[in-house]
Structures are given as structure tokens and as C-alpha cells.
Design a protein around this motif. Structure first.
Motif, PDB file in Angstrom:
ATOM      1  N   CYS A  99     -27.175  -2.015 -15.846  1.00  0.00           N
ATOM      2  CA  CYS A  99     -26.323  -1.198 -17.199  1.00  0.00           C
ATOM      3  C   CYS A  99     -25.536  -2.972 -18.241  1.00  0.00           C
ATOM      4  O   CYS A  99     -24.930  -2.680 -18.951  1.00  0.00           O
ATOM      5  N   ALA A 104     -23.911  -6.070 -22.847  1.00  0.00           N
ATOM      6  CA  ALA A 104     -23.943  -5.041 -23.952  1.00  0.00           C
ATOM      7  C   ALA A 104     -23.335  -4.547 -25.026  1.00  0.00           C
ATOM      8  O   ALA A 104     -22.072  -5.094 -25.024  1.00  0.00           O
ATOM      9  N   LYS A 105     -23.393  -4.437 -25.723  1.00  0.00           N
ATOM     10  CA  LYS A 105     -23.209  -3.831 -26.935  1.00  0.00           C
ATOM     11  C   LYS A 105     -23.101  -2.761 -27.719  1.00  0.00           C
ATOM     12  O   LYS A 105     -22.891  -2.064 -28.749  1.00  0.00           O
ATOM     13  N   GLN A 106     -21.848  -2.092 -26.604  1.00  0.00           N
ATOM     14  CA  GLN A 106     -21.366  -0.647 -27.197  1.00  0.00           C
ATOM     15  C   GLN A 106     -20.171  -0.821 -27.668  1.00  0.00           C
ATOM     16  O   GLN A 106     -19.086  -1.846 -27.032  1.00  0.00           O
ATOM     17  N   GLU A 107     -18.913  -0.211 -28.004  1.00  0.00           N
ATOM     18  CA  GLU A 107     -17.641  -0.003 -28.967  1.00  0.00           C
ATOM     19  C   GLU A 107     -17.200   0.281 -27.864  1.00  0.00           C
ATOM     20  O   GLU A 107     -18.093   1.851 -27.210  1.00  0.00           O
ATOM     21  N   LYS A 108     -15.865   0.293 -27.711  1.00  0.00           N
ATOM     22  CA  LYS A 108     -15.500   0.944 -26.298  1.00  0.00           C
ATOM     23  C   LYS A 108     -14.681   2.130 -27.373  1.00  0.00           C
ATOM     24  O   LYS A 108     -13.417   1.020 -28.440  1.00  0.00           O
ATOM     25  N   THR A 115     -13.456   4.293 -18.698  1.00  0.00           N
ATOM     26  CA  THR A 115     -14.179   2.414 -18.933  1.00  0.00           C
ATOM     27  C   THR A 115     -14.964   1.691 -18.035  1.00  0.00           C
ATOM     28  O   THR A 115     -13.381   1.618 -16.894  1.00  0.00           O
ATOM     29  N   VAL A 127     -17.299  -1.677 -21.232  1.00  0.00           N
ATOM     30  CA  VAL A 127     -17.552  -0.228 -21.015  1.00  0.00           C
ATOM     31  C   VAL A 127     -17.054   0.795 -20.962  1.00  0.00           C
ATOM     32  O   VAL A 127     -16.654   0.945 -20.296  1.00  0.00           O
ATOM     33  N   TRP A 129     -16.880   4.819 -22.410  1.00  0.00           N
ATOM     34  CA  TRP A 129     -17.479   5.885 -23.884  1.00  0.00           C
ATOM     35  C   TRP A 129     -16.415   7.542 -23.602  1.00  0.00           C
ATOM     36  O   TRP A 129     -15.366   7.686 -22.458  1.00  0.00           O
ATOM     37  N   LYS A 133     -20.054  10.585 -24.061  1.00  0.00           N
ATOM     38  CA  LYS A 133     -21.647  10.273 -24.381  1.00  0.00           C
ATOM     39  C   LYS A 133     -21.744   9.141 -24.277  1.00  0.00           C
ATOM     40  O   LYS A 133     -21.603   8.090 -24.255  1.00  0.00           O
ATOM     41  N   PRO A 135     -23.812   6.304 -21.533  1.00  0.00           N
ATOM     42  CA  PRO A 135     -25.326   6.105 -21.572  1.00  0.00           C
ATOM     43  C   PRO A 135     -25.921   6.418 -20.207  1.00  0.00           C
ATOM     44  O   PRO A 135     -25.141   5.708 -19.521  1.00  0.00           O
ATOM     45  N   CYS A 138     -25.152   3.936 -17.154  1.00  0.00           N
ATOM     46  CA  CYS A 138     -23.682   3.502 -16.712  1.00  0.00           C
ATOM     47  C   CYS A 138     -22.837   4.799 -16.001  1.00  0.00           C
ATOM     48  O   CYS A 138     -22.197   4.095 -15.267  1.00  0.00           O
TER      49      CYS A 138
END
Length: 155
Positions: A99, A104-108, A115, A127, A129, A133, A135, A138
Motif C-alpha cells: 500500500c 501515499a499521496k492520496q487526499e483523505k 481510514t 489513507v 476513502w 472509491k 485504491p 488498500c
């Protein structure tokens, strides 16, 4: 003269026993130092939170293998058992390597459905979602992680 030697010998033995006894006590204390309570645990832990409200469910895996659950952000923790060392290490490796939680550059989102957080002392990487949605990597991790917990505690 022999009377003086005998009490001195006993005093010496008593002092020696006290010193070695306290050394054993200190050694044992250092082995058990630290807390296994999730909020005070300084080792690695994985935290999965479902929902974003006050009544969310929270699942934790400590790197010692201990599993915890709590309902609500302020509720008490319930220990649910312990995982084997190899399965615990695999779970941390999946989160860290597959993961890539630390990079990770994902916005929470503001109100995530799920989470996943990696913690160690005061360092955290998360991380989250919403609306399914997630990944793929994850989501697979989340499913494997939740399989470790008893069905009666799953949402």
C-alpha cells in the motif's frame, strides 16, 4: 575474634543478596517496560476506523500481535486476542510495501467511510476513502485486515 568474622560474613552475604536481587528486579522491569494499551503503545500499530462520526468502530493491531476493538472515539478498548508473529509481520509488510502507506499521496476525504492509519509513537500516515472509491491495493489490505477480527465485532 571469630565472633567478629561471623557477623561480618553474614552482613556481606546479606548485602550481596540484596544487590543481586535488585539487579534481577531491574532486569525484569526493563523487559516488561512500555505499555500494551493502544493509546500509550510506542511501537508500530495499524488502526482501521470505520466511519467518521463519534460512534465509529476502531480496530487496532499492535506489532506485538495484540488485537483491540472499540466502539466510539472515547470508548474503552477491548482486547480481542493475539495474532502469531509471522502473520502480524506480514500485515505490516503489506501496509508498508504494497500500500506504500508512508509515501501515499492520496487526499483523505472530510468524512471517510474507511481510514487506515500506520502509527509509531507520534508518527502517523493515513489513507482514507469514501463511497467505495478505495485504491485496489488498500481495499485488499482492508479485507485481509478485517479477517483477523471475530465476526461478532465487525460492522
Amino acid at each position: 575474634m571469630s565472633f567478629r568474622r561471623v557477623p561480618l560474613f553474614f552482613v556481606f552475604c546479606l548485602v550481596w543478596l540484596l544487590k543481586t536481587g535488585s539487579a534481577f528486579g531491574q532486569e525484569t522491569a526493563s523487559v516488561t517496560a512500555g505499555s500494551n494499551f493502544p493509546n500509550r503503545f510506542t511501537g508500530r500499530q495499524i488502526v482501521v476506523e470505520l466511519g467518521s462520526g463519534e460512534n465509529r468502530s476502531e480496530y487496532r493491531l499492535l506489532d506485538t500481535g495484540l488485537l483491540y476493538y472499540r466502539k466510539g472515539s472515547e470508548g474503552p478498548f477491548t482486547q480481542l486476542g493475539q495474532q502469531k508473529k509471522d502473520s502480524t509481520q506480514k500485515m505490516f509488510a503489506r501496509l508498508e510495501q504494497d500500500c506504500k502507506i508512508k509515501t501515499a499521496k492520496q487526499e483523505k476525504p472530510e468524512k471517510p467511510d474507511v481510514t487506515i492509519t500506520w502509527k509509531k509513537a507520534k508518527t502517523e500516515f493515513a489513507v482514507g476513502w469514501e463511497n467505495g472509491k478505495a485504491p485496489d491495493v488498500c481495499e485488499r489490505f482492508y479485507e485481509r485486515f478485517m479477517e483477523m477480527f471475530p465476526k461478532s465485532r465487525k460492522k
